[in-house]
Design a protein around this motif. Sequence first.
Motif, PDB file in Angstrom:
ATOM      1  N   ASN A  10       0.819  -1.209   0.000  1.00 57.41           N
ATOM      2  CA  ASN A  10       0.000   0.000   0.000  1.00 57.41           C
ATOM      3  C   ASN A  10       0.856   1.262   0.000  1.00 57.41           C
ATOM      4  N   ILE A  60      -2.537  -6.757  -3.279  1.00 57.43           N
ATOM      5  CA  ILE A  60      -3.126  -6.416  -1.976  1.00 57.43           C
ATOM      6  C   ILE A  60      -4.471  -7.146  -1.804  1.00 57.43           C
ATOM      7  N   PRO A  67      -6.758  -1.984  -0.964  1.00 64.47           N
ATOM      8  CA  PRO A  67      -5.868  -1.064  -1.684  1.00 64.47           C
ATOM      9  C   PRO A  67      -6.199   0.396  -1.362  1.00 64.47           C
ATOM     10  N   THR A  68      -5.189   1.168  -1.020  1.00 65.75           N
ATOM     11  CA  THR A  68      -5.402   2.578  -0.711  1.00 65.75           C
ATOM     12  C   THR A  68      -5.643   3.361  -1.991  1.00 65.75           C
TER      13      THR A  68
END
Length: 152
Positions: A10, A60, A67-68
């Motif tokens: 991330n 991720i 996920p950012t």
Amino acid sequence: MSKKVIDLLNGARSRELTAISQYMSQHYELEDSDFGKLASKFKEVAIAEMKHAEKLADRILFLKGEPTSKPDGAAKQGQQIPEMLTTNIGLEAQAIKMYNEAAMVCASEKDQISKKVFEELLKEEEGHLDYFENIKDHVDKLGASYLVTLTG
Ligand SMILES: [Fe+2]
Ligand SMILES: [Fe+2]
């Protein structure tokens, strides 16, 4: 699965999102000032970073993380070409340092696939760094006569 690895993935994704917004904003500024050739090359690098952000998100999600969508920095606006190149060299160099360290942590966490993701990204960031450094070199040495070749 390792929270440490998800955080690293991330962190890298945030870095990619910053690079995307930086290179796209430069792309528009360069198009506006008729440096079309440089503008389209910067866009090409931005698209490569979009693919990186996507690859990180896929990994991720596979690890059941989230996920950012937050970049880790703001795009700089209104820079001249030499400063843009310095900004980009900085972004690529930081990414390389970050991904090298991340790959080592993935190895110690026994996650070879995430390690491989970082290694694949690294190879491309080294290519980007080389590209921006070459252009910077030409601009520093040849100045205006070189800049003219980047218009269009
Ligand atoms: Fe990238
Ligand atoms: Fe890059």
